[in-house]
Each structure stands twice: as C-alpha cells, then as structure tokens.
Write a protein that holds these residues in place. Structure first.
Motif, short mmCIF file in Angstrom:
data_model
loop_
_atom_site.label_atom_id
_atom_site.label_comp_id
_atom_site.label_asym_id
_atom_site.label_seq_id
_atom_site.Cartn_x
_atom_site.Cartn_y
_atom_site.Cartn_z
N ARG B 269 11.69 24.47 42.74
CA ARG B 269 11.54 24.20 44.16
C ARG B 269 12.49 23.29 44.53
NH1 ARG B 269 6.78 23.42 48.62
NH2 ARG B 269 8.26 23.06 50.42
N LEU B 270 13.59 23.52 45.56
CA LEU B 270 14.62 22.82 45.81
C LEU B 270 14.53 21.49 46.55
CD1 LEU B 270 17.52 25.56 46.19
CD2 LEU B 270 16.93 24.13 44.06
N ASP B 271 13.54 21.78 47.52
CA ASP B 271 13.05 20.64 48.24
C ASP B 271 11.90 19.82 47.83
OD1 ASP B 271 11.50 22.51 48.64
OD2 ASP B 271 11.48 22.19 50.78
N ALA B 272 11.89 19.73 46.39
CA ALA B 272 11.05 19.04 45.71
C ALA B 272 11.05 17.52 46.05
CB ALA B 272 10.84 19.12 44.37
N PRO B 273 12.28 16.93 46.00
CA PRO B 273 12.26 15.54 46.39
C PRO B 273 11.70 15.02 47.90
CG PRO B 273 14.59 16.25 45.71
CD PRO B 273 13.62 17.49 46.00
N PRO C 197 15.55 8.13 51.40
CA PRO C 197 14.56 7.61 50.35
C PRO C 197 13.04 8.03 50.76
CG PRO C 197 15.83 5.68 51.61
CD PRO C 197 15.94 7.03 52.08
N GLU C 198 12.28 8.11 49.86
CA GLU C 198 11.08 8.76 50.01
C GLU C 198 10.00 7.77 51.11
OE1 GLU C 198 8.82 9.10 46.35
OE2 GLU C 198 10.00 10.73 45.71
N HIS C 199 10.41 6.57 51.01
CA HIS C 199 9.68 5.56 51.79
C HIS C 199 10.01 5.46 53.20
CE1 HIS C 199 12.80 2.77 51.63
NE2 HIS C 199 12.87 3.15 50.47
N MET C 200 10.84 6.52 53.69
CA MET C 200 11.31 6.23 55.01
C MET C 200 10.41 7.11 55.95
SD MET C 200 15.41 7.30 55.79
CE MET C 200 16.16 6.10 56.87
N THR C 201 9.97 6.57 56.76
CA THR C 201 8.96 7.34 57.69
C THR C 201 9.35 8.01 58.75
OG1 THR C 201 8.81 5.33 59.47
CG2 THR C 201 7.31 5.07 57.48
N SER C 202 8.74 8.86 59.42
CA SER C 202 8.74 9.84 60.46
C SER C 202 9.75 9.00 61.40
CB SER C 202 7.70 10.61 60.83
OG SER C 202 7.99 11.74 61.71
N LYS C 203 9.01 7.92 61.85
CA LYS C 203 9.42 7.27 63.09
C LYS C 203 10.97 6.49 62.62
CE LYS C 203 6.91 4.19 66.22
NZ LYS C 203 5.84 3.17 66.03
N GLU C 204 10.87 6.02 61.65
CA GLU C 204 12.42 5.62 61.04
C GLU C 204 13.50 6.51 61.07
OE1 GLU C 204 11.73 2.07 57.82
OE2 GLU C 204 11.55 4.05 57.42
N ILE C 205 13.24 7.72 60.69
CA ILE C 205 14.30 8.68 60.54
C ILE C 205 14.59 9.10 62.15
CG2 ILE C 205 14.71 11.19 60.06
CD1 ILE C 205 13.36 10.52 57.45
N LYS C 206 13.55 9.30 62.79
CA LYS C 206 13.78 9.94 64.11
C LYS C 206 14.61 8.77 64.99
CE LYS C 206 10.43 13.47 64.90
NZ LYS C 206 9.09 13.51 64.64
N ARG C 207 14.65 7.65 64.73
CA ARG C 207 15.16 6.64 65.49
C ARG C 207 16.57 6.17 65.04
NH1 ARG C 207 10.79 1.84 67.05
NH2 ARG C 207 9.78 3.22 68.48
N CYS C 208 16.81 6.38 63.73
CA CYS C 208 18.41 6.05 63.16
C CYS C 208 19.37 6.64 63.41
CB CYS C 208 18.01 5.84 61.82
SG CYS C 208 18.12 7.31 60.62
N THR C 209 20.36 6.48 63.31
CA THR C 209 21.71 7.25 63.24
C THR C 209 22.43 6.71 62.05
OG1 THR C 209 21.55 6.83 65.74
CG2 THR C 209 23.47 8.01 64.76
N TYR C 210 23.23 7.57 61.38
CA TYR C 210 23.88 7.02 60.34
C TYR C 210 25.26 6.18 60.56
CZ TYR C 210 27.63 7.42 56.89
OH TYR C 210 28.45 6.94 55.76
N HIS C 211 25.20 5.05 59.94
CA HIS C 211 26.26 4.28 59.99
C HIS C 211 26.80 3.71 58.59
CE1 HIS C 211 28.69 0.58 61.03
NE2 HIS C 211 28.91 1.03 61.99
N PRO C 212 28.15 3.67 58.21
CA PRO C 212 28.54 3.64 57.01
C PRO C 212 28.01 2.23 56.27
CG PRO C 212 30.15 3.70 58.18
CD PRO C 212 29.38 3.93 59.15
N VAL C 213 28.01 1.10 57.33
CA VAL C 213 27.58 -0.13 56.76
C VAL C 213 25.93 -0.39 57.32
CG1 VAL C 213 27.82 -2.46 56.76
CG2 VAL C 213 29.76 -1.04 56.92
N ARG C 214 25.39 -0.03 58.40
CA ARG C 214 24.13 -0.50 58.80
C ARG C 214 23.20 0.62 58.23
NH1 ARG C 214 27.02 -1.76 63.73
NH2 ARG C 214 26.54 0.25 64.58
#
Lengths: 406, 406, 406
Positions: B269-273, C197-214
């Motif tokens: 399962r590729l999306d296992a992580p 990361p596994e511990h990233m919550t749904s809320k964190e992911i929906k709010r964040c935007t990639y930044h190389p440092v932050r």
C-alpha cells in the motif's frame, strides 16, 4: 617518555634487494608499463576515472504530433487520434477503432463469438462472473424462436461491441511527425540542456526532419522513419497496435563546453518480447464518450482503440573533473604498479638460473629453535651483548647455508 | 648513459624474513584462508564481483482491467470505472462517486457544511478567496426568510456538490482482474524480456491467476488477491480510495540462459505512511463531463471519484561476466591476502616468546648519528672502501645489540 | 612431505629498516596523519563510507489543486482547468484557451495567416500533405469574387481554429494552491515515509502554506510562491504556458531515527533551456470535447490550451550502517596509511644528508655476474657449505661498497 617520542618518530621502510638482471628487469618494466597503460588508457581516458559522475538525470518531455489521417472518408486530426492529449512523454496515436454508437444501459445479447453460445439458461448460468463478456452475464439464454443455439444475455451497455464493425486502420500515420522538446538537468553540476541548439531558428526547425547522420539534432521525427529504424511494418502495426520506444541518451563530458552535450536518439519496439506470443499481441484500450439526451438520459459511444504507443525514455549521465576521484585513482594506479613484483618474484625465484642464490639473497630465515637457543644463551650471558649478536649473525648464516643446501 | 639504462632495468624486490614458527605460520595461513573465503564466497559468488551490472532497466508497461461492477443497480464496465483508459502503468479504478448532475454556470448557495455558514453579508466577505468552497465566494449571505442562519453565495457551477449524495462504494472491485504486460530491456547487454513466457498459450493465460507459489509467472492478478497480499480491507479501500503498488522486480544473471531472467512480483500500500493521519486519507479526484444543449448552452456533470490507484513500479538489474571487473577484483583479492601480515607481525613482535629476537631479525636500525659518523669517516678514508663497509657492518651490529639491550 | 608442511606454515614478513631520523620521521607521521584525517573526515564522516546506500527510491505522488479562476467573466474550477484530472505527479493548469465551438466535419477555408495564402489552385496543390494547416489541404483555392488573394481549402473539422479568438490568460493561477502527498519507500531497508509528519492535524495542514524556512514541511504550495522561487512572471507564463519542476529530495541517514528522514523541496523552470529560442516557447496542447445532436450528428469543441505543467520529480537516497562497507573501507584506510613511505623514501634517498648511506642500508644489490660466479664456485666446492655462504656475504659487502662508490 623521551624514548617513546623518538620511537614514534622513527621511520620504517622496507629493506629491498636490487637484482641487476636484464631478463627480470625487463619483465618488471614491461609489466609496469602494461599497468601504466591500463590505468592511463582504460581507467583514466576511457572510463574517465578522474571525473565525478551524475547519473540521476532529471528530464522533462513535451511532445506534439502533427498530421492528418483518413478513415472511412473522414479526416482525423490531432485532437481525434492522440490520447492523452497533453503532449506528455508517453502518448498513443490511435490507428484503428471499433466504434459502438448509442449504447444505453440495459440488457441485450452478447455479440462476440464463440463466447457465450448457449442452448439453454443453465449453460449461461455457468458463465456467472465471466469477465470476458461485454457485460455482466444474467444467466438467461436468448434464442430466436425454434433456433437450437442462442447467445447468453448480458446486462450493461447495449448493444454489445461487435468486433466485425472494425474500421480500416489509418496507415497515414506514416506521414505524421512528432516534435519532441526534451530538457534535462544534471542536479549535481546544475547543468540544464535542451535537445535542440539555441541558435536553431523557427524556420530551420519547421523544415527539418530527424536523420541520424544528416540532421541528428532535428527534434522533428517522421513516424515512417521511426518505424523503418525499428524494422516495423506500418500495416501490421496500425492494425494490431504496438509500443515504440524513443530513447534519448545524454552522455555528457562537462569538462568540455556544454555545447558538446548533445542527445543521441535510438528507437526500438518495446513489446518485442511478446511478438512471437499469440496472446495479446499489439496494444489496444477501450474508452467511452458520454452524451446526454435532452430528457437527461445518458448514452455513450464505446471505442475500442488500437494504437501505436510512443514512450520517450530519457537516460543520461554526465562527468566532470573532480579532485577526489582523481586522487583516489592515482593512488590506486601507483600502488598497482608495485604488483609487477608478484610476477617477477615468481620468475626470479623459480625459473632463473641461480634461483636458489636469489632466494638466499631475498629471504633470511629464522626458526623457533634458533630463537630458543639464543634465548637460553642470552640468559647465561646477560652481560655480554656482543657475543649474542654474533651468535645471531652466525645462525643467520647457517640458516642461509641450510636453505642453499635444500 | 649506459649506467642509466642498467639502473633502469634493475629489479627491486623486498627483502623478506622467513619465520619458521608453527604458531605464527598457522595464524598467517588461517587469516589468509579467511580472506580467500571472503573474496571467493562473498565478493565473487554472493556479490558477483566478476560481473558487469546494468541497473538502468528500461521498462514499458501495458495494463488491462476486466470485470463488471454494480452501483445503484447499474452495471459499470471498464470504460466507466478505469481512468485514464489507455492502460498505462498507473491507473485508477473508480470505486465510489459523488455525482452532481446538470451543473450550469451561475450563482447559488454553498452546500457543504460546516463551511461558509453565515448570519450576514459581512461574514461571507471574510471568506473572499477561500479555496475550499465549491465556487468563488461572492460575499453575499443567502438566508431563508426569517431564518437566523444561512449559507454564503458562491459563483461558479451550480448547484454545488453535495457530499451527502454519495453512492455506495463498488466492492465488486474484488473480483476484477488486472492483466499486466511488462517488457523490459537492459540497454548495456541489449537483452529484452517479457513478463510471461513465450510458450504460454492464449488458453493458459486466460485461465490462470497469479499466485506467488503455484503460478508466479501468470500475468493476470485478481484485485482480491492483491488486497490480501497487502493486508487491505476492500470495504475501507473502496470507500476512501487508496494507492496500491505492484512492484515488478527483475534480477537477472545473464551468465545463465535468458530464460531464467524472470520477474518477481510484490505488493504494497503506497499511501501507508498517511494511514494514521486523519488528514486526506485515501485517494480521490474530481472530473467533469461536458454536455451541450441544442441551444448551445454548456452544462456538465461533476464527478468526485474515490478510486484505488494502481502503480506498476518496475525495478531491476542484470549482471554478466566481464573481464575488467573480474581482473580488478582478482588483483584486489591477491593484494588483500598480504594483509594477514599486519596481524601476524603484531603477534610475532609483541606476544611471541623471543619477540625481541624476532624484532632484531626483522628490523635493521640506522640513526642519523651513525650516518654522520660514517660520512666524516668516509671523507677521511676515501680511497679505502673495505674498512668503510666493515664499519657500516659493525655499526649495524651495534645498533642491533643496542636494540636488544632496550 | 613433512618438509612441504613446514614450508607451508612458514611465515614471511618483510625485512625493514628503521631510520632514526627526526626529519623523515616527522614527515612520515604528518603524511600518515593527513591520510588518517582524510579517511576519518572525508571518507567516513562526510561520505559515510560505513553505510550501505539505497538509491532506488520508490515514490508515489498524489496532487490536488484548489482555487477559482476568472476568464471572460466565467468562474473556472478544478474540473475545468486541471488536466489530467486524476491528481498524478504530472498535471497541467490550463491558463489560456483558444476555443473553436461547433466544429463539424467538412470543407472550409484555412484561417491562420500567413499560411496557405493563394492566388490559384496550383499554389494550393503545392501544399498537399502540409501538416501545419488546420486540416488536410484539398488543393483548391477559395477566393472572394474579384479578389486577387484567397485561402486554400482544407478538409477536416470546420470552421478552422482562429488564433485571434484567444481568451485572456487566467492570472488567478497565482492564488491557487497545490497539495502534494508523496510517500516514498527505500526497498533495501524497507523504510516508508510520507512528506508530512504524522502528528500534523487536519487544521494545521489546511491553514499552512509551504515556506522554506518557516514551514518547510507544509505540503500545501501556493503557485505564486513557486513562481517566485523560480523567478518566473505569472503574466508571461500564463500567456505562453511553461513547465515548472517541483523537486522533492529525500536524503536519509537511517542510523538516526526515521523521524529525521524529511523531504526538501526545490523548484525550477524545466523548459529553461528553450527560453532564448524563438521556436515553440511555452507549452500548449489541443484537445476536443465531442457532442452529439439529437439526430446523431457529431460535432465538437476544439480547445487549444496554454498551460503551466507541474512535474513533481522525486529523488532520494538513504544510508544505513553496514559491516561490509565499513570493513572494506577500514582495510583501505589501513593499507593507505602505508602510502606515506613512497614520499618519505623519495626524501630519504635523494634529499637527505647521507642519502647514499641510507641507500646502502635500504638496498642490497645482487647482479647476474655474482650469481654466476657463485654458481661456478659452488659446483667446485659442493661439500663445503661454509665458504660458500661467506663468499655470498662478501659479495654482498662488495656490492654495497660499489654502491657507495657510485
């Protein structure tokens, strides 16, 4: 303490025997010369061991097909026969289609023969779960009145696909051209290259056609030529479908100017291993176009498409001078030069006239017996060092003479 | 000149001490034996260091799915649920859909809850530029008469997608079969192989199903089996979607017949992580089918499809006898055999009875003081060579005796 | 037999000269120190030669674009502008379209200028087989009454595409976001990792935007930022199209916890090598949507789409401690330490005061003449071994003295 320091800065070097013999000397130098030639010629010049290499080429391919094909008196253009349309590195040119128009959801009889022939319902029930029909087998046998044989009923999109309605293959594919835009990057050296020269004008590109000798950098490939290079017959290929690989190989020596980093094209039939196998020759796939009647009813056109699939495969590696591999290989070269002694020692100590004399010169012998003798002796005469060493020297001479006597 | 030539062809070999001692001799041979075993067993037989290897396998994959699924009493066939249809190495089987029919361009209220709930226009204006709605937020709040809560208005395709209209997942995917045609090529050796044997007949292939032990070369895979091998539950997977990897590994020893170059399949399962992460579980995507009314008005059917994505990942390497790596590794082996002396010297010169005697035999000492002494001496007696060498010899003996006295 | 066994277990070690000289001793130790530093610092710590590495990373990418664009007062959503829709590692965001509605099969005049301008039929017949027109050239010249110039007739889908009907580029692409789900596996170590990361919550992911440092691990990328990182102008890019590479690099040291195995993102314009070339700038492709009238007549909408293509390129390698490479490199290190003698011998035997004395100590000379002399001598006095060895010893002394006399 001071003794330890002086001991530490003692330099240890091997004691050597210089053999002034023409035969062995010449053999030694010839072996060394061969090793030097191997390292300079093969390792350094041919294998370019002085270079750091980057094999993880990053590649991006864009393709564009041009040409018009005739099929049943209709003209087909790129939007009709290229799938998927986005000009990726893998694309299909559809050459033959079996079109089943106006399919709606329902129940009907299977068409393709000899599958699912039946005399009664029981025979059809045996086909439950059959994946090779054109729909899910319902288990009923549809027969014309008074007929002895019928066809099993299927549920799904009706009418079922009829292979006999196949259209003529589009052999005009021969005249189509494929424009390939390939940009690559060697991440280690951060070098980016495109597959045609910067100075090539729009006019030149539009007029040229790839030829391995006359125009090896023209990015426009005639399908006819590609099929010729791979030895394929367009009629057979357009009829059954197949997979053609266009390999772009980048071998770059970045010690020269980047301008010399050019692609080399080669062509192959990718499904060649299956050519002799009667199963699943060629290449085909099914897709559907969905329509809606004004009353909202869905219907579709099912297309079984035989196609020529083109795979653009990009491979490459680049090398550039780097001190670390150069140093490592020079050290390897220098230590390998010493390997000539292995061969020369064998000659010297076995096949030369006077081999035993050479042995006596090369080897000094010491046996446990002597050591024990000298130990017991030294325990007797602890104070007189000189006789002991004399004794050692004598025993050495004795062992040498013994060796010569063997 | 002649002296230079004779000097050049002088052969230099190390002077050695032969220690006739059982203990060190046996240790030496055992160490050499271990090194020989390591090279023959591990380097040559296991790692196949005598082979040139090709890791840049070129691969071409064709897939074909068969099977019929039921969804809301409708039968779905391949053209309905496989996307993209061209039978590439990556494809999706759509297992659950949320269909929004008859969408037209316009303005309407957002559907999905709890997003974009509002009490007044100001609240909606705060959502300008929100990417998670089903359309562009206009900034108006649509409320039923006298209602306290409403939904923000969006502009785009209306009506908006309603997650509650999801259809049942198609678990019949379990019975589908995937036919994989994989041809590979090792460019270095120009060897092409297919993933099923040439002699396999059409009948055999149509009847067989892959099994790791019973039929490891059958190119037809039942989805049920693949899910079993990866430990996945079809209900969960069909509901949320997911990614399954089918790894085809080619490890070929081309010193044997090409017939033995066979693929080995493995499944994961590729999306296992992301399995434990509550965010974005599974796999889904949206696409639309565009229709036209007779008056030319565009409308579309939006489909949010949960799908099982299959990735065929092909890896491989091949090896074949080649003289260059064989020679290099044999040289490495021969030079490594000499490494036993490092260990034996340590034993001989430190832990043996009579270690000092062995030291005296192995090492000859020369100090700067002696050299300087002999230099001043030689300046005095330039004409008499014999005494000088005697002196050297004596000093050697002295240094040896000094060494023993330490 | 017994002699053979004792000979076999004889231990051979090199006879060495210990030079008690500060200058050479210090040079020797410094060279050895440099070699040790090189091996420990560069080979072991920097290059991690004690690790087994896996460069064949297996990767699976899922993408999802969000955002709404405006074009000619119409709102476009993901299903409108993303192609192909299945969220693969390569996808296009269509930014500018030239739409040709209501095309039907037939004959009509070519539109695009200056191609296929004509004064008479003969001129058009010269264009037979031209691939750059919008259809197959029929060879007829269509002219308005009394006009001197006309356009050649084409057969295919009519009316022909008119470049002048291009719509405004959708620069709102700037505000779109791309969500990337990338799971990788190192098959050698059987390690699977996801790009957030596994511990990233749904809320964190929906709010964040990639930044190389932050927020270097946020999997959501704003197109505006990506274009900034690559130095591209959104107006030019949306107008012409182009290819943007998002490189995900995994460099994992699995001797540490897997948690430290994280992706690093970088961005580049993939078609940069063609930026200066006037030919085929940007990126575009054509596709068609097929419709049916109630009477069954096919018609289609042809779309020439300029698009920004995003390629997610995943590269990676992992290393983990392994005994075999550690052993091999330690052996290489130990043997290399001996290489210092090459340099020191050169100094000792050429540049030191008393170099000739050192030579005399290091080298023993034996010439063919001596061997032959001793052979003839030994044939005379076969029974007396002692004199023979004395003779050998003397000749050694003579050769030494000769050497000194040079």
């Amino acid at each position: 303490m001071w003794a330890f320091v002086t001991d530490f800065f003692t330099y240890e070097t091997t004691k050597s025997v210089l053999v002034k013999s023409w035969s062995v000397g010449i053999v030694n130098r010839i072996v060394q010369l061969l090793i030097v030639i191997y390292f300079i010629g093969y390792v350094f010049l041919y294998e370019k061991a002085y270079q750091e290499t980057d094999t993880g080429v990053e590649s991006s391919v864009m393709t564009k097909v041009k040409g018009f094909g005739y099929q049943s008196n209709q003209v087909l253009d790129v939007a009709d026969y290229v799938y998927p349309p986005q000009g990726a590195g893998v694309f299909c040119i559809i050459t033959k289609v079996i079109v089943t128009d106006n399919q709606t959801r329902g129940r009907c009889e299977e068409v393709s023969s000899p599958y699912l022939d039946c005399a009664n319902h029981t025979e059809c029930q045996a086909f439950y779960g059959n994946n090779l029909a054109n729909g899910a087998v319902t288990g009923r046998c549809l027969k014309a009145l008074n007929a002895s044989k019928g066809k099993c009923e299927i549920q799904g999109w009706c009418p079922a696909e009829d292979v006999r309605l196949s259209r003529e293959p589009m052999v005009d594919v021969n005249n189509f051209t494929i424009f390939i835009k390939n940009s690559i990057r060697f991440p280690v050296f951060d070098v980016t290259r495109g597959n045609f020269p910067e100075h090539m004008t729009s006019k030149e590109i539009k007029r040229c056609t790839y030829h391995p000798v006359r125009s090896p950098l023209c990015p426009i490939f005639r399908v006819r030529d590609i099929l010729n290079y791979t030895g394929q017959d367009v009629h057979a290929l357009a009829n059954k479908g197949g997979e053609i690989g266009i390999n772009i190989e980048w071998k770059c020596n970045l010690d020269w100017d980047e301008e010399f980093c050019k692609p080399v094209y080669s062509f192959s039939r990718l499904d060649a291993p299956f050519a002799k196998n009667p199963v699943s020759q060629g290449y085909n796939f099914r897709f559907a176009r969905y329509y809606k009647k004004d009353d909202g009813m869905d219907y579709r056109t099912l297309v079984k498409a035989h196609a020529i699939r083109f795979d653009i495969l990009v491979t490459g590696n680049a090398g550039k001078f780097s001190t670390i591999p150069t140093l490592i290989n020079m050290v390897a070269a220098f230590t390998s030069i010493g390997l000539g002694t292995v061969l020369c020692d064998i000659i010297l100590l076995n096949f030369m006239k006077g081999a035993d004399q050479y042995k006596a010169k090369k080897f000094e012998e010491v046996s446990e017996a002597q050591i024990e003798a000298s130990l017991s002796h030294s325990q007797v005469s602890q104070l007189s060092l000189k006789p002991e060493t004399k004794n050692l020297c004598d025993s050495g001479a004795v062992s040498l003479s013994n060796d010569l006597a063997l």
